[in-house]
Design a protein around this motif. Sequence first.
Motif, short mmCIF file in Angstrom:
data_model
loop_
_atom_site.label_atom_id
_atom_site.label_comp_id
_atom_site.label_asym_id
_atom_site.label_seq_id
_atom_site.Cartn_x
_atom_site.Cartn_y
_atom_site.Cartn_z
N VAL A 1 0.87 -1.18 0.00
CA VAL A 1 0.00 0.00 0.00
C VAL A 1 0.90 1.23 0.00
N ASN A 2 0.76 2.05 -1.03
CA ASN A 2 1.70 3.11 -1.34
C ASN A 2 1.15 4.49 -1.01
N SER A 3 2.05 5.37 -0.55
CA SER A 3 1.70 6.77 -0.30
C SER A 3 2.97 7.60 -0.40
N VAL B 1 1.11 8.71 6.55
CA VAL B 1 0.16 7.73 6.00
C VAL B 1 0.82 6.35 5.97
N ALA B 2 2.11 6.31 5.61
CA ALA B 2 2.82 5.04 5.63
C ALA B 2 2.83 4.43 7.03
N ARG B 3 2.99 5.25 8.03
CA ARG B 3 2.96 4.75 9.41
C ARG B 3 1.58 4.16 9.74
N ARG B 4 0.53 4.81 9.27
CA ARG B 4 -0.82 4.29 9.49
C ARG B 4 -1.02 2.94 8.81
N LEU C 1 1.61 -4.20 4.21
CA LEU C 1 2.93 -3.88 3.67
C LEU C 1 2.96 -2.41 3.26
N THR C 2 3.95 -1.69 3.75
CA THR C 2 4.02 -0.25 3.57
C THR C 2 5.01 0.13 2.47
N GLN C 3 4.55 0.95 1.54
CA GLN C 3 5.39 1.50 0.49
C GLN C 3 5.34 3.01 0.58
N LEU C 4 6.50 3.65 0.54
CA LEU C 4 6.58 5.10 0.58
C LEU C 4 7.34 5.58 -0.64
N TRP C 5 6.69 6.42 -1.47
CA TRP C 5 7.39 6.96 -2.63
C TRP C 5 7.84 8.39 -2.36
N ARG D 1 12.74 3.23 8.62
CA ARG D 1 13.00 1.81 8.43
C ARG D 1 12.19 0.90 9.35
N SER D 2 11.67 1.44 10.45
CA SER D 2 10.89 0.60 11.36
C SER D 2 9.48 0.34 10.85
N TYR D 3 9.02 1.12 9.89
CA TYR D 3 7.64 0.93 9.43
C TYR D 3 7.46 0.98 7.91
N VAL D 4 8.54 1.15 7.15
CA VAL D 4 8.45 1.15 5.68
C VAL D 4 9.07 -0.13 5.15
N ASP D 5 8.28 -0.90 4.42
CA ASP D 5 8.76 -2.16 3.83
C ASP D 5 9.40 -1.94 2.46
N LEU D 6 8.99 -0.88 1.79
CA LEU D 6 9.49 -0.61 0.44
C LEU D 6 9.62 0.90 0.26
N LEU D 7 10.83 1.35 -0.04
CA LEU D 7 11.06 2.75 -0.35
C LEU D 7 11.12 2.89 -1.87
N ASP D 8 10.25 3.73 -2.40
CA ASP D 8 10.04 3.90 -3.84
C ASP D 8 10.64 5.25 -4.23
N VAL D 9 11.81 5.24 -4.88
CA VAL D 9 12.59 6.46 -5.10
C VAL D 9 12.53 6.89 -6.57
N ASP D 10 12.61 8.19 -6.79
CA ASP D 10 12.61 8.77 -8.12
C ASP D 10 13.96 8.51 -8.78
N HIS D 11 13.96 7.89 -9.96
CA HIS D 11 15.22 7.57 -10.63
C HIS D 11 16.01 8.81 -11.01
N ARG D 12 15.35 9.97 -11.04
CA ARG D 12 16.03 11.21 -11.41
C ARG D 12 16.81 11.82 -10.25
N ALA D 13 16.73 11.23 -9.07
CA ALA D 13 17.46 11.74 -7.91
C ALA D 13 18.96 11.65 -8.14
N ARG D 14 19.71 12.44 -7.38
CA ARG D 14 21.16 12.43 -7.46
C ARG D 14 21.70 11.08 -7.00
N ASP D 15 22.87 10.72 -7.51
CA ASP D 15 23.49 9.45 -7.11
C ASP D 15 23.58 9.34 -5.59
N ALA D 16 24.06 10.40 -4.95
CA ALA D 16 24.26 10.36 -3.50
C ALA D 16 22.96 10.12 -2.76
#
Length: 306
Positions: free
Chosen positions: A194-196, A201-204, A211-215, A230-245
């Motif tokens: 379930v994504n937000s 909202v992810a904590r809820r 299963l928690t997804q946070l984009w 990390r204690s409540y997010v099962d999947l971190l959904d990141v923007d591919h355009r973000a900086r390498d670091a």
Amino acid sequence: MVTRIALTGLASAVSVVSLTLTGPVGAAPALPSGLRPLEGRTRPLEWGTGPLTVAALPRVTYVAHRGGAREVPENSMTGLVAAYERGTSQVLDFDTRLLRDGTPVVFHDETLNRTTYLGGEVRGLDAREWQGVRLRPKDALPGSWRSERPPTVEEVLDRFGGRIVLMLEAKDPRSLGRLAGMIRARGLTRSVFVNSNDPEVARRVHRLGLLTQLWRSARQLRTDRPERWRSYVDLLDVDHRARDADLVRAVKSGIRRVWAHTVVTDAQRDRVLALGCDGVITDAPGRLARAARRGTRQGTQRGARP
């Protein structure tokens, strides 16, 4: 208020005729050539003693974003079926919104204008009125697609739940209780992310036992501290355009899965995987899969003995 979008020109009129859904309202839409329909709510053989869960996902996971929006009509039942049958992704992604009467439906935008023949707000309709909505497939999509009613969340869970891992974005946080009930009732708490975009909202979602997804966008990732989640997010959904670091910091956050969105090219995929992401959310799962197979064949040929 719902308005009907007028179509201009003879070609548009012909398109309406050719895209009209035949059969009774609610009937399964016709599939593109070569695809077979799924079997309603019968228990799939691949479940064994239970539904397919995230434990079955491969080391690198491919997600069909909105079913693969560059290859199929986004958030449509036919598109999701096509993505499932083609086998080019291990997760099906779709968006959810609430109707006026609280019915969760599969739809991305707040309004009907962009992807249907109607205009107005999604939340202005009830379940009965939703039966009259018809998707407007993009002309640029490969193949031939019929118009169809956007599905409800319940219909998608009944058709795919347990057969493949699902990812749904809860566009309206008010829907969380209803969505959680649907997921739990079908035994799919380990089969549906379930994504937000909102950490609260992810904590809820986590507290509901799902299963928690946070984009997060590239801009958000510049100042995010993902280790806090990390204690409540099962999947971190990141923007591919973000900086390498920023991507590396997300990978090292301690969150088990870090997948990148919305990837459409080989170069984008290769970069995020090289930086440590273990999943790709893509609008073109078929194209990326074909490119991956070509690369494997070429590598095998180069490594073969003369």
